[in-house]
Motif scaffolding. Structure first.
Motif, PDB file in Angstrom:
ATOM      1  N   TYR A 585       0.712  -0.888   0.397  1.00 27.14           N
ATOM      2  CA  TYR A 585      -0.416   0.167  -0.420  1.00 27.14           C
ATOM      3  C   TYR A 585       0.752   1.433  -0.018  1.00 27.14           C
ATOM      4  O   TYR A 585       0.474   1.706  -1.181  1.00 27.14           O
ATOM      5  CB  TYR A 585      -1.328  -0.211   1.291  1.00 27.14           C
ATOM      6  N   LEU A 586       1.758   1.224   0.371  1.00 27.65           N
ATOM      7  CA  LEU A 586       2.306   2.570   0.810  1.00 27.65           C
ATOM      8  C   LEU A 586       3.818   2.724  -0.337  1.00 27.65           C
ATOM      9  O   LEU A 586       3.805   3.760  -1.271  1.00 27.65           O
ATOM     10  CB  LEU A 586       3.792   2.758   1.928  1.00 27.65           C
ATOM     11  N   ARG A 587       4.233   1.000  -1.085  1.00 27.80           N
ATOM     12  CA  ARG A 587       4.977   1.364  -2.129  1.00 27.80           C
ATOM     13  C   ARG A 587       4.097   1.482  -3.465  1.00 27.80           C
ATOM     14  O   ARG A 587       4.991   2.146  -3.845  1.00 27.80           O
ATOM     15  CB  ARG A 587       6.185   0.304  -2.176  1.00 27.80           C
ATOM     16  N   CYS A 588       2.625   1.646  -3.573  1.00 30.72           N
ATOM     17  CA  CYS A 588       1.983   2.272  -4.322  1.00 30.72           C
ATOM     18  C   CYS A 588       1.166   3.344  -4.369  1.00 30.72           C
ATOM     19  O   CYS A 588       0.634   4.028  -5.163  1.00 30.72           O
ATOM     20  CB  CYS A 588       0.649   1.396  -4.591  1.00 30.72           C
ATOM     21  N   GLY A 589       2.086   4.207  -3.758  1.00 31.94           N
ATOM     22  CA  GLY A 589       1.313   5.534  -3.063  1.00 31.94           C
ATOM     23  C   GLY A 589      -0.028   5.700  -2.331  1.00 31.94           C
ATOM     24  O   GLY A 589      -0.492   6.985  -2.797  1.00 31.94           O
ATOM     25  N   PRO A 624       0.079  11.569   7.395  1.00 30.87           N
ATOM     26  CA  PRO A 624       1.183  11.299   6.678  1.00 30.87           C
ATOM     27  C   PRO A 624       2.443  11.627   7.771  1.00 30.87           C
ATOM     28  O   PRO A 624       3.621  10.556   7.528  1.00 30.87           O
ATOM     29  CB  PRO A 624       1.193  12.820   5.857  1.00 30.87           C
ATOM     30  N   ASP A 625       1.934  11.367   8.995  1.00 31.41           N
ATOM     31  CA  ASP A 625       3.038  12.104  10.168  1.00 31.41           C
ATOM     32  C   ASP A 625       3.406  10.495  10.321  1.00 31.41           C
ATOM     33  O   ASP A 625       5.141  10.337  10.932  1.00 31.41           O
ATOM     34  CB  ASP A 625       2.600  12.372  11.098  1.00 31.41           C
ATOM     35  N   ARG A 626       2.674   9.310  10.328  1.00 24.50           N
ATOM     36  CA  ARG A 626       3.177   8.128  10.300  1.00 24.50           C
ATOM     37  C   ARG A 626       3.771   7.345   9.559  1.00 24.50           C
ATOM     38  O   ARG A 626       3.566   5.512   9.443  1.00 24.50           O
ATOM     39  CB  ARG A 626       2.011   7.268  11.302  1.00 24.50           C
ATOM     40  N   GLN A 627       3.729   7.534   8.225  1.00 21.59           N
ATOM     41  CA  GLN A 627       4.564   6.908   7.393  1.00 21.59           C
ATOM     42  C   GLN A 627       5.431   6.609   7.155  1.00 21.59           C
ATOM     43  O   GLN A 627       5.994   5.498   6.158  1.00 21.59           O
ATOM     44  CB  GLN A 627       3.482   7.536   5.661  1.00 21.59           C
ATOM     45  N   GLY A 628       6.301   7.589   7.531  1.00 18.59           N
ATOM     46  CA  GLY A 628       8.023   7.838   7.122  1.00 18.59           C
ATOM     47  C   GLY A 628       8.104   6.459   8.480  1.00 18.59           C
ATOM     48  O   GLY A 628       8.851   5.366   8.303  1.00 18.59           O
ATOM     49  N   PRO A 629       7.494   6.559   9.740  1.00 22.32           N
ATOM     50  CA  PRO A 629       7.785   5.319  10.494  1.00 22.32           C
ATOM     51  C   PRO A 629       7.395   4.635  10.423  1.00 22.32           C
ATOM     52  O   PRO A 629       8.675   3.261  10.255  1.00 22.32           O
ATOM     53  CB  PRO A 629       7.284   5.733  12.033  1.00 22.32           C
ATOM     54  N   LEU A 630       6.160   4.067   9.602  1.00 19.61           N
ATOM     55  CA  LEU A 630       6.266   2.597   8.934  1.00 19.61           C
ATOM     56  C   LEU A 630       7.373   2.154   8.034  1.00 19.61           C
ATOM     57  O   LEU A 630       7.404   1.447   7.865  1.00 19.61           O
ATOM     58  CB  LEU A 630       4.433   2.654   8.497  1.00 19.61           C
ATOM     59  N   ARG A 631       7.755   3.029   6.788  1.00 17.73           N
ATOM     60  CA  ARG A 631       8.420   2.547   5.868  1.00 17.73           C
ATOM     61  C   ARG A 631       9.931   2.212   6.325  1.00 17.73           C
ATOM     62  O   ARG A 631      10.315   1.428   5.789  1.00 17.73           O
ATOM     63  CB  ARG A 631       8.955   4.476   4.554  1.00 17.73           C
TER      64      ARG A 631
END
Length: 648
Positions: A585-589, A624-631
């Motif tokens: 999901y994250l890699r597919c934007g 948005p603020d959680r996507q960085g730590p999750l990645r």
């Protein structure tokens, strides 16, 4: 073989026809492969090109201006070297429309104002063309045999380059496809030879094009030698020393050549024709009182006396006695020959440096380059077997950059030594390439550099092949990757990586290490991507992976547990595949449709999984603020999963 049109017009028989060229801009250096005569109007389709056509214009008799222009245009289209029209029979003067048509078509038009049987001209000039072919072939064979002997004695590319320069009295440069200078001799400005070579030939290694062997223009001394050879040959009297390495042949009626050359301090390097190593000739038994001498003063460049060179000799014709040819060369002066001392010699006239009568001319330079390139290939392969076929300096530079062992102030100096001057460069790029065969890897990078038009250097090194590229203007790294045209992925593993672009030459090492580390990671870590594994990966896209890969395993494990613990537990107990869904999901934007396509799920199933992920993490993955730590946590998980032996 061919002669130039200028040389043909200088033939004694042709001069007897009193030739004139109406167009002052006509190209008289065009090659003449054969002389042919015909009065047929439709002759053009019967010609193959590079012929000098002799005609009285009978085929144009009764033709109007349009038909005459068509005749000229068709000859030009057929690639004819020139057309010589004899006036006085069909035409008292050449029609103006023919003169204009020839000038417009770029076809040299020669007006013959005297009468000489065409058969005599054709016989004499065609015989000279054939004789030139034989002479050149012998000269090429001598040079190639000499080079082969030097190679057999264990010579490297530097000695071969120097030997070839000496044999031809021309500058010689050996350059890789990326423009890096491997060796050169006979010049202080090798880049000038690279820009405008007189002759060049490709050098192949193991079936792949590695680089080019380039031969530069002859010097001022050779211009005089070419003029001497042209004039004396055309006049029916040949100097005993016609050209470098050629077999001399004196006119049977000439008397006694004694050849001398006096060089003063500081004069440019030149070698008298028969003084060239590898030259051969046969002195006629009837030759009497012939002498060859060369006087050198301190500071002069090399001049080799024929008498001191084993196997080199001039050839004089029978009944030769007591004539003198004297040559004096002083700083800034051209070579002059006293023709009055040679009975029957023509008055010297201007001849181009690369004159067709000189065996050191452009035509033979091309043949020499083509044959010599085959001799250089084994020398390069010999270096390859020792691990230094792309140059010891380049390999040491690459190894120093990869090991971060070069102080920043030394990087520019090392690049200059390797032939890649950093001055004025806007930006630098680096490439790491992995191939099973290191020679194939280096060759692939060479071809890529040539395709993208960049300047750079290539070397094999630990784990593959590497390139440093100097770009004259900034570009996007992805665009550069496309221009390089590097090979596709082997199986599921990328084969090439590009480091980040840097403007400071001192940071080239950082970029090269980033390219190497990215390639290693990309071949070890295979995260789920929308379009599969990239063929050529970019270090900029793998910055997070490279950063996290430097952390200890326990710290990576803590990061994964803190961010993904609930999802991992659910997957372990219920087999829900939540971690893989989140990563896709994250890699597919954050596209649900794209995620469904990658995971081969229905869109509704993706909705259900995302809802479960949000309930377990107590936060939406869209925040948005959680996507960085999750990645970062997902990347750490991939690194922990794949740690082990490095595939490179």
């Amino acid at each position: 073989m061919t002669l130039s049109l200028r040389a043909v017009l200088d033939h004694p028989l042709m001069r007897g026809a009193d030739p004139a060229v109406p167009d002052p801009h006509a190209d008289l250096d065009r090659p003449v492969r054969w002389v042919h005569s015909s009065e047929i109007y439709e002759i053009a389709p019967l010609l193959r090109g590079d012929e000098l056509l002799l005609t009285t214009g009978l085929g144009l008799a009764g033709r109007d201006a349009g038909e005459r222009r068509r005749y000229v245009t068709e000859l030009a289209a057929a690639g004819v070297a020139g057309v010589a029209l004899e006036v006085g029979r069909t035409f008292r003067e050449v029609p103006d429309d023919v003169v204009r048509a020839a000038a417009d078509a770029g076809l040299p038009l020669v007006v013959l104002r005297g009468v000489v049987p065409f058969v005599e001209i054709a016989e004499a000039v065609n015989a000279a063309i054939l004789d030139s072919a034989v002479t050149r072939l012998r000269h090429v064979n001598r040079i190639v045999r000499t080079l082969s002997g030097v190679l057999a004695r264990g010579a490297g590319v530097e000695e071969l380059t120097t030997t070839l320069s000496t044999l031809t009295n021309r500058p010689v440069v050996l350059a890789a496809l990326d423009g890096t200078l491997t060796a050169y001799a006979g010049t202080d400005d090798p880049t000038a030879v690279v820009r405008t070579p007189t002759a060049e030939a490709g050098v192949e290694l193991r079936g792949a094009l590695w680089g080019r062997l380039l031969v530069g223009p002859a010097g001022a001394a050779d211009a005089a030698d070419a003029a001497d050879a042209a004039n004396t040959n055309m006049a029916g009297t040949t100097d005993a020393n016609p050209s470098p390495g050629a077999t001399g042949a004196a006119n049977h009626n000439a008397t006694g050549p004694a050849t001398g050359a006096t060089r003063t301090a500081g004069t440019a390097g030149s070698t008298d024709a028969t003084h060239m190593p590898g030259a051969a000739g046969a002195a006629d038994p009837n030759t009497a009182n012939a002498t060859a001498s060369a006087t050198r003063t301190p500071g002069t460049a090399r001049t080799t006396d024929a008498n001191h060179m084993p196997g080199a000799a001039g050839a004089a014709g029978p009944n030769t006695a007591n004539a003198t040819t004297s040559t004096t060369r002083t700083p800034g002066t051209a070579r002059t020959t006293d023709a009055n001392h040679i009975p029957g010699a023509a008055t010297p006239s201007a001849a181009p440096v690369d004159g067709p009568w000189s065996t050191a001319g452009a035509a033979i330079a091309r043949e020499v380059a083509e044959h010599a390139a085959q001799v250089f290939a084994p020398a390069l392969l010999r270096l390859a077997d020792r691990g230094g076929w792309v140059g010891r300096e380049r390999r040491e530079l690459v190894e120093g950059l990869l090991g971060d062992a070069l102080p920043p102030r030394e990087v520019a100096a090392r690049l200059t030594v390797c032939g890649l001057v950093p001055a004025g460069t806007a930006v630098w790029a680096t490439v790491a390439l992995r191939r099973p065969d290191p020679v194939q890897a280096v060759t692939t990078l060479y071809e890529g550099l040539r395709a993208c038009g960049g300047r750079g250097l290539v070397s094999d090194g630990p784990g593959g092949a590497y390139a440093l590229i100097a770009l004259d203007r900034p570009t996007h790294i992805a665009e550069l990757a496309d221009r390089l045209g590097l090979p596709g992925a082997a199986g599921h593993e990328p084969t090439a990586a590009l480091g980040p672009l840097v403007r400071d030459v001192a940071r080239v090492g950082h970029s090269l290490r980033a390219a190497r580390d990215t390639l290693r990671l990309a071949r070890r870590v295979h995260p789920i991507r929308p379009t599969g594994v990239a063929e050529t990966v970019l270090a900029d896209d793998w910055a997070l992976e490279r950063l996290l890969d430097g952390l200890p395993p326990e710290e990576l494990a803590d990061l994964v547990e803190d961010q993904l613990g609930p999802l991992l537990a659910a997957d372990a107990t219920r087999g829900t595949g939540l971690v893989d869904t989140l990563e896709a999901y994250l890699r597919c934007g954050c596209s649900k449709t794209g995620t469904a396509g990658v995971l081969f799920l229905r869109r509704q199933s993706v909705h259900q999984r995302l809802a479960l992920i949000e309930s377990l993490l107590h936060v939406s993955p869209d925040a948005p603020d959680r996507q960085g730590p999750l990645r970062a946590a997902l990347t750490a998980r991939d690194l922990l999963t794949t740690r082990g032996p490095n595939p490179t």
